[in-house]
Scaffold this active site. Structure first.
Site, short mmCIF file in Angstrom:
data_model
loop_
_atom_site.label_atom_id
_atom_site.label_comp_id
_atom_site.label_asym_id
_atom_site.label_seq_id
_atom_site.Cartn_x
_atom_site.Cartn_y
_atom_site.Cartn_z
N LYS A 1 0.84 -1.20 0.00
CA LYS A 1 0.00 0.00 0.00
C LYS A 1 0.87 1.25 0.00
CE LYS A 1 -1.83 1.51 4.09
NZ LYS A 1 -1.49 2.91 4.37
N ASN A 2 1.86 1.26 0.88
CA ASN A 2 2.63 2.50 1.06
C ASN A 2 3.69 2.73 -0.01
OD1 ASN A 2 0.99 3.18 3.14
ND2 ASN A 2 2.38 2.45 4.76
N ARG B 1 -4.70 9.61 5.09
CA ARG B 1 -3.49 10.31 5.52
C ARG B 1 -2.56 10.56 4.32
NH1 ARG B 1 -0.62 13.45 9.33
NH2 ARG B 1 1.57 13.16 8.86
N CYS C 1 -7.50 7.54 10.15
CA CYS C 1 -7.90 6.71 11.28
C CYS C 1 -7.46 7.45 12.53
CB CYS C 1 -7.21 5.35 11.20
SG CYS C 1 -5.42 5.51 11.15
N ARG D 1 -2.24 13.08 12.52
CA ARG D 1 -1.02 13.54 13.18
C ARG D 1 -0.56 14.85 12.56
NH1 ARG D 1 -0.80 8.51 10.95
NH2 ARG D 1 0.66 8.10 9.26
N ASP E 1 4.13 -0.45 12.44
CA ASP E 1 2.93 -1.08 11.87
C ASP E 1 2.81 -2.56 12.24
OD1 ASP E 1 2.20 1.30 10.72
OD2 ASP E 1 3.12 0.88 8.79
N ARG F 1 -8.79 -1.14 3.90
CA ARG F 1 -7.96 -0.02 3.43
C ARG F 1 -6.58 -0.52 3.02
NH1 ARG F 1 -6.74 3.90 7.70
NH2 ARG F 1 -5.29 4.43 6.08
#
Ligand code: EPZ
Length: 420
Positions: free
Chosen positions: A21-22, A92, A116, A121, A307, A400
């Site tokens: 995902k990232n 985010r 979430c 942040r 994570d 997600r």
């Protein structure tokens, strides 16, 4: 939507890790730096990737899904410089779009990004970074407007290491005028992977994946894609599956992963007694005779990933003795322990960043709700370990970041169903 899980079954077989995902989200955002179409392969089919596509198409990028895991993004022109508020607030990673949008179009307007409980942040590093490139920042009620007719290279030091901060400013610098030095940068593998693709396409980035990144900007010249971008394997999904296999596997192989990206987790699992064998792109886990407790602290890459902190805490509920877990990266990332304790875990919060897990404890199925995607998967692991039936609510949080996790776990023998 919820998952109904009946726990206690041993798992066996092979499970393939999907694209990260990232890594995918950053490549999608990078499409704004290009005049040519960008082809992305090994894309995971997850909600966050769809949300990022929606943000991109809303500002004028053409998105075309190609086959099962391919995507073609063409930012021939940018129609709008405001990100869709509703979507950006829920994701985010929407902030990663702002850097490429700013350097491409001279303006970016976006809300404070969320996603979430830990998504909300601060974004001070991004704002300070853009200011140092010469951008002007206006902060309104719930939105930011960043403007710059031209961005000049800069020497910027991150006070705190930030993954998306590094990626966003690296992309901003790629098209800025002159040389940029970014210091105290994050080293996560997604960053050199993105830089390698940008370099292949005309950018000049040195040092990505190390704490100092130097970028010679193109002065506004857009990039031209050379070959496709292949999303790297998801090290967090792979790590979570390793943890699951350590808790419940009689013999499980995790394939299509990069064990090098998981070295701290692998050595920690070995230390606590999990028999593991690694190959170039797979890790096999056999049932441990006993699990020992261990103290662990999360760190930026190559340290133990934040994570994986919640899944690891679940595993430690099954280990002999006390394990101290120290979350050093995020605030508010230990809030899931109340739910785990309701399932029968004995976890004590020592302070907002440290918990003590007493093991082994027998977990009992319960109704729980995912606060964020990583804790959500930790609940799936806990439910699979527990006796009886669990109901995991707020499955959107899990979708997600993890593609069809229920279907894939069922193939290993897990009893998990998705219910509307
Ligand atoms: C990335 O978030 C990942 N998200 C996160 O994954 C991951 O947990 C995190 O890196 C750490 O590895 C994406 O890549 C989309 P940070 P990021 O900026 O970049 C503070 C997931 O589940 N900070 O490295 O947003 C921040 O509060 C997500 O996939 C500031 O103070 O994280 C945190 O304490 C969750 N000011 C620390 O830095 C800033 O401007 C590290 O956050 C930015 C961050």
């Amino acid at each position: 939507m919820k998952f109904v899980v009946r726990g206690g079954k041993k798992l066996r077989g092979e499970i393939e890790v999907k694209g990260a995902k990232n890594s995918a989200l950053k490549a999608q955002a990078a499409s704004l730096l290009f005049e040519t179409p960008v082809e992305i392969g090994n894309l995971p089919q997850i909600e966050d990737v769809s949300r990022m596509n929606e943000l991109l198409t809303d500002i004028g990028v053409q998105a075309e899904v190609r086959g099962e895991r391919g995507l073609r993004l063409h930012a021939a022109s940018v129609r709008r410089t405001e990100l869709n508020k509703d979507i950006a607030e829920r994701l985010r990673a929407s902030i990663v779009l702002a850097g490429p949008l700013l350097v491409r179009a001279g303006r970016a307007v976006f809300p404070h990004p969320g996603g979430c409980v830990i998504g909300k942040r601060p974004i001070d590093a991004f704002l300070d970074g853009w200011k140092s490139f010469g951008a002007k920042i206006k902060e309104g009620a719930g939105f930011y407007e960043i403007k710059a007719s031209s961005l000049r290279g800069t020497d910027f030091t991150f006070r705190k290491v930030s993954v998306t901060g590094t990626e966003t400013l690296m992309m901003t610098a790629a098209l800025a005028r002159g040389k940029t030095i970014l210091r105290n940068t994050a080293c996560e593998p997604e960053i050199p992977s993105l830089a390698e693709f940008l370099n292949r396409s005309g950018a000049h980035i040195k040092g990505a994946g190390t704490p100092v990144v130097e970028i010679e900007g193109t002065g506004g010249k857009l990039l031209r894609a050379s070959g496709a971008f292949t999303v790297i394997p998801d090290r967090i999904e792979a790590g979570s599956l390793l943890v699951l296999a350590a808790a419940l596997g009689s013999k499980v192989a995790i394939t299509h992963c990069n064990p090098e990206h998981l070295s701290v987790l692998i050595s920690t699992l070995r230390d606590i007694g999990v028999p593991l064998e690694t190959g170039p792109d797979r890790v096999s886990v056999r049932e441990p005779r006993t699990l020992e407790s261990i103290d662990m602290q999360t760190r930026e890459y190559p340290g133990f990933p934040t994570d994986l902190q919640a899944p690891f805490a679940v595993l430690m509920t099954q280990a002999q003795g006390q394990s101290m877990i120290f979350e050093t990266v995020f605030d508010g990332r230990l809030n899931y322990i109340e739910e785990l304790n309701r399932m029968g875990a004995r976890i004590v919060m020592c302070d907002p960043h440290r918990i003590l897990v007493h093991g082994p404890t027998a977990l009992q199925g319960r109704e729980v709700e995912s606060p964020d995607l990583r804790a959500g998967l930790a609940f799936v692991i806990a439910a699979l370990v527990a006796r009886g039936e669990s109901h995991i609510k707020n499955v959107y949080q899990i979708d997600r970041g993890y593609e069809k996790i229920d279907e894939r776990l069922r193939k290993l023998g897990a009893d998990i169903e998705r219910i509307a």
